[in-house]
Design a protein around this motif. Structure first.
Motif, PDB file in Angstrom:
ATOM      1  N   VAL A 275       0.860  -1.186   0.000  1.00 48.36           N
ATOM      2  CA  VAL A 275       0.000   0.000   0.000  1.00 48.36           C
ATOM      3  C   VAL A 275       0.898   1.239   0.000  1.00 48.36           C
ATOM      4  CG1 VAL A 275      -1.814   1.260   1.217  1.00 48.36           C
ATOM      5  CG2 VAL A 275      -1.790  -1.241   1.274  1.00 48.36           C
ATOM      6  N   LYS A 276       0.605   2.151  -0.881  1.00 47.64           N
ATOM      7  CA  LYS A 276       1.411   3.360  -1.012  1.00 47.64           C
ATOM      8  C   LYS A 276       1.547   4.082   0.326  1.00 47.64           C
ATOM      9  CE  LYS A 276       0.152   4.203  -5.867  1.00 47.64           C
ATOM     10  NZ  LYS A 276      -0.575   5.096  -6.808  1.00 47.64           N
ATOM     11  N   GLY A 277       2.796   4.454   0.649  1.00 45.58           N
ATOM     12  CA  GLY A 277       3.044   5.230   1.858  1.00 45.58           C
ATOM     13  C   GLY A 277       3.055   4.432   3.139  1.00 45.58           C
ATOM     14  N   LYS A 278       2.834   3.113   3.071  1.00 44.28           N
ATOM     15  CA  LYS A 278       2.801   2.281   4.267  1.00 44.28           C
ATOM     16  C   LYS A 278       4.068   1.429   4.354  1.00 44.28           C
ATOM     17  CE  LYS A 278      -1.349   3.540   5.527  1.00 44.28           C
ATOM     18  NZ  LYS A 278      -1.571   4.340   6.768  1.00 44.28           N
ATOM     19  N   PRO A 279       4.761   1.467   5.485  1.00 44.74           N
ATOM     20  CA  PRO A 279       5.997   0.683   5.617  1.00 44.74           C
ATOM     21  C   PRO A 279       5.755  -0.796   5.858  1.00 44.74           C
ATOM     22  CG  PRO A 279       5.532   1.824   7.663  1.00 44.74           C
ATOM     23  CD  PRO A 279       4.483   2.284   6.675  1.00 44.74           C
ATOM     24  N   MET A 280       4.487  -1.177   6.136  1.00 49.85           N
ATOM     25  CA  MET A 280       4.182  -2.568   6.451  1.00 49.85           C
ATOM     26  C   MET A 280       3.422  -3.240   5.322  1.00 49.85           C
ATOM     27  SD  MET A 280       3.234  -2.417  10.512  1.00 49.85           S
ATOM     28  CE  MET A 280       3.492  -4.186  10.707  1.00 49.85           C
ATOM     29  N   ARG A 281       3.556  -4.546   5.243  1.00 51.93           N
ATOM     30  CA  ARG A 281       2.901  -5.361   4.224  1.00 51.93           C
ATOM     31  C   ARG A 281       1.462  -5.641   4.641  1.00 51.93           C
ATOM     32  NH1 ARG A 281       5.180 -11.348   3.355  1.00 51.93           N
ATOM     33  NH2 ARG A 281       4.122 -11.539   5.368  1.00 51.93           N
ATOM     34  N   LEU A 282       0.550  -5.598   3.687  1.00 48.00           N
ATOM     35  CA  LEU A 282      -0.863  -5.884   3.953  1.00 48.00           C
ATOM     36  C   LEU A 282      -1.146  -7.352   3.669  1.00 48.00           C
ATOM     37  CD1 LEU A 282      -3.651  -4.443   4.614  1.00 48.00           C
ATOM     38  CD2 LEU A 282      -4.055  -4.549   2.139  1.00 48.00           C
ATOM     39  N   LEU A 283      -1.674  -8.041   4.652  1.00 51.14           N
ATOM     40  CA  LEU A 283      -2.098  -9.434   4.508  1.00 51.14           C
ATOM     41  C   LEU A 283      -3.600  -9.447   4.284  1.00 51.14           C
ATOM     42  CD1 LEU A 283      -1.808 -12.570   4.880  1.00 51.14           C
ATOM     43  CD2 LEU A 283      -2.174 -12.156   7.321  1.00 51.14           C
ATOM     44  N   VAL A 284      -4.058 -10.184   3.290  1.00 48.53           N
ATOM     45  CA  VAL A 284      -5.493 -10.260   3.016  1.00 48.53           C
ATOM     46  C   VAL A 284      -5.923 -11.721   2.951  1.00 48.53           C
ATOM     47  CG1 VAL A 284      -5.155 -10.146   0.507  1.00 48.53           C
ATOM     48  CG2 VAL A 284      -7.368  -9.526   1.475  1.00 48.53           C
ATOM     49  N   GLN A 285      -7.052 -12.023   3.579  1.00 52.87           N
ATOM     50  CA  GLN A 285      -7.641 -13.360   3.576  1.00 52.87           C
ATOM     51  C   GLN A 285      -9.133 -13.183   3.330  1.00 52.87           C
ATOM     52  OE1 GLN A 285      -6.098 -16.313   4.138  1.00 52.87           O
ATOM     53  NE2 GLN A 285      -4.331 -16.001   5.467  1.00 52.87           N
ATOM     54  N   ALA A 286      -9.670 -13.818   2.316  1.00 52.45           N
ATOM     55  CA  ALA A 286     -11.085 -13.644   1.995  1.00 52.45           C
ATOM     56  C   ALA A 286     -11.759 -14.977   1.745  1.00 52.45           C
ATOM     57  CB  ALA A 286     -11.242 -12.752   0.761  1.00 52.45           C
ATOM     58  N   VAL A 287     -12.975 -15.097   2.258  1.00 58.59           N
ATOM     59  CA  VAL A 287     -13.848 -16.228   1.967  1.00 58.59           C
ATOM     60  C   VAL A 287     -15.086 -15.640   1.315  1.00 58.59           C
ATOM     61  CG1 VAL A 287     -15.095 -18.211   2.882  1.00 58.59           C
ATOM     62  CG2 VAL A 287     -13.020 -17.400   4.022  1.00 58.59           C
ATOM     63  N   GLY A 288     -15.247 -15.872   0.024  1.00 58.12           N
ATOM     64  CA  GLY A 288     -16.329 -15.223  -0.691  1.00 58.12           C
ATOM     65  C   GLY A 288     -16.175 -13.715  -0.597  1.00 58.12           C
ATOM     66  N   ALA A 289     -17.250 -13.038  -0.228  1.00 55.65           N
ATOM     67  CA  ALA A 289     -17.212 -11.577  -0.123  1.00 55.65           C
ATOM     68  C   ALA A 289     -16.819 -11.106   1.272  1.00 55.65           C
ATOM     69  CB  ALA A 289     -18.575 -11.000  -0.497  1.00 55.65           C
ATOM     70  N   ARG A 290     -16.495 -12.027   2.154  1.00 56.15           N
ATOM     71  CA  ARG A 290     -16.069 -11.655   3.512  1.00 56.15           C
ATOM     72  C   ARG A 290     -14.551 -11.528   3.531  1.00 56.15           C
ATOM     73  NH1 ARG A 290     -18.247 -15.705   7.295  1.00 56.15           N
ATOM     74  NH2 ARG A 290     -16.216 -16.680   7.413  1.00 56.15           N
ATOM     75  N   VAL A 291     -14.064 -10.313   3.709  1.00 56.02           N
ATOM     76  CA  VAL A 291     -12.638 -10.021   3.574  1.00 56.02           C
ATOM     77  C   VAL A 291     -12.062  -9.560   4.915  1.00 56.02           C
ATOM     78  CG1 VAL A 291     -10.897  -8.741   2.275  1.00 56.02           C
ATOM     79  CG2 VAL A 291     -13.105  -9.257   1.213  1.00 56.02           C
ATOM     80  N   ARG A 292     -10.944 -10.147   5.285  1.00 56.63           N
ATOM     81  CA  ARG A 292     -10.213  -9.702   6.475  1.00 56.63           C
ATOM     82  C   ARG A 292      -8.838  -9.251   6.023  1.00 56.63           C
ATOM     83  NH1 ARG A 292     -10.944 -14.139  11.199  1.00 56.63           N
ATOM     84  NH2 ARG A 292     -10.128 -12.406  12.421  1.00 56.63           N
TER      85      ARG A 292
END
Length: 350
Positions: free
Chosen positions: A291-308
């Motif tokens: 993500v632009k401007g963010k020093p940390m990595r974004l982790l994404v986990q999704a089941v269908g339309a439910r996104v964490r």
């Protein structure tokens, strides 16, 4: 009686996004005095689950005790991958007290149990138990447990519905093979949803099974480790849709890995994943993003339309800020160009 000299192995199965990695992470951090080793069987080329677990390594389960079998079915790669991996874990010093195997969410557990019958390891290890995780909200909605009466009525009107969907077969085989069911995310289902999910599981199970509600993977390890089920010797009590088949198919599901440009915000990816579920029937998305401007990595986990999503760790100084996600669906729903377009990925060069 289980031979206590054998190294116990717990198989953790469950549908996509049911919380298997969260459970394994909890067990790693709360091993109950056991020295653990972990095998992660991923579906897709990006080792998301394995890297998450390695990031949680502690003295009782160090990083070298965590091994991945990526993009393959354990039972189809027994000689080449599974046996050497188990032997490598058994050769560690100090030797693990217990091995956890986190299967792919698309895995059929019974063929995996057959792998434990291989002469090279049968005398050395035993399947202590099979733990099946079931998402309470998803089960309560009936997505993975069809209404038998309704299906029968549809069969009369449409010959193409003679067979249940692959999703329901996976779910039913996981339940049938289990020694204990962990009903996850009960807070999302609510009391009525939990009760409905338990009724559906009871109807699918070939025998009475204990069902334990679990939130965020928190369960006393004494509940699921040390069952001494010797499941490899108890195959007849674990019926499967694929009993009697010499082989089992892996054509029902497909995954692709998509590399993405840097995101303006996490919401950009969340919105795209919701579209994948709603427009293309995508089952599962998991991976990392920059993500632009963010020093940390974004982790994404999704089941269908439910996104964490969450920022899981800083980008390393020598690490390319590359965004990659694994997209999983039934075979006919994987349309690479449409998936890439919704995610905003660059077109593939002809």
């Amino acid at each position: 009686m289980t031979d206590l000299s054998k190294l116990p192995v717990t198989v953790i199965t469950g549908f996509l996004g049911s919380g298997k990695t969260t459970l394994v992470r909890h067990l790693m951090q709360n091993p109950g005095g056991k020295r653990l080793a972990v095998v992660v069987n991923e579906f897709g080329d990006v080792g998301v689950d394995g890297e998450i677990l390695k990031g949680c390594a502690i003295p009782d389960c160090p990083a070298e005790n965590i091994m991945e079998l990526a993009n393959g079915c354990i039972c189809c790669t027994v000689a080449d991958d599974f046996i050497p991996t188990i032997e490598a874990l058994m050769a560690l010093e100090p030797r693990p007290d217990h091995i956890l195997i986190e299967t792919s969410g698309l895995a059929l557990p019974k063929p995996l149990l057959k792998a434990f019958d291989w002469p090279d390891i049968r005398s050395k290890i035993t399947v202590d138990g099979v733990i099946a995780l079931a998402d309470a909200e998803a089960v309560a909605s009936g997505r993975f447990a069809p209404d038998v009466a309704r299906v029968d009525a549809q069969r009369l009107a449409d010959d193409s519905l003679d067979h249940e969907t692959p999703l329901s077969e996976v779910f039913e085989d996981q339940i049938s093979c289990a020694d204990i069911i962990l009903l996850t995310k009960p807070d999302l289902a609510g009391p009525e949803g939990v009760a409905r999910a338990k009724a559906i599981i009871a109807a699918e199970a070939p025998r009475v099974l204990p069902v334990v509600e679990v939130a965020e993977g928190v369960v006393d390890p004494r509940v699921i480790l040390g069952l001494e089920a010797a499941a490899e010797d108890d195959m007849d009590a674990r019926p499967s849709h694929h009993d009697g088949h010499d082989d089992h198919e892996h054509d029902d599901f497909e995954s692709i890995v998509v590399e993405l440009p840097e995101l303006d915000s996490p919401e950009q990816l969340v919105t795209a994943i919701e579209r994948l579920a709603n427009e293309l029937n995508i089952l599962r998305v998991k991976g990392y993003a920059s993500v632009k401007g963010k020093p940390m990595r974004l982790l994404v986990q999704a089941v269908g339309a439910r996104v964490r999503h969450q920022y899981d760790r800083p980008w390393k100084p020598d690490e390319a800020r590359v965004s990659k996600v694994v997209v999983i669906a039934e075979h006919d729903d994987v349309k690479p160009e449409a998936i890439r377009a919704i995610l905003g990925a660059a077109p593939v060069a002809a």
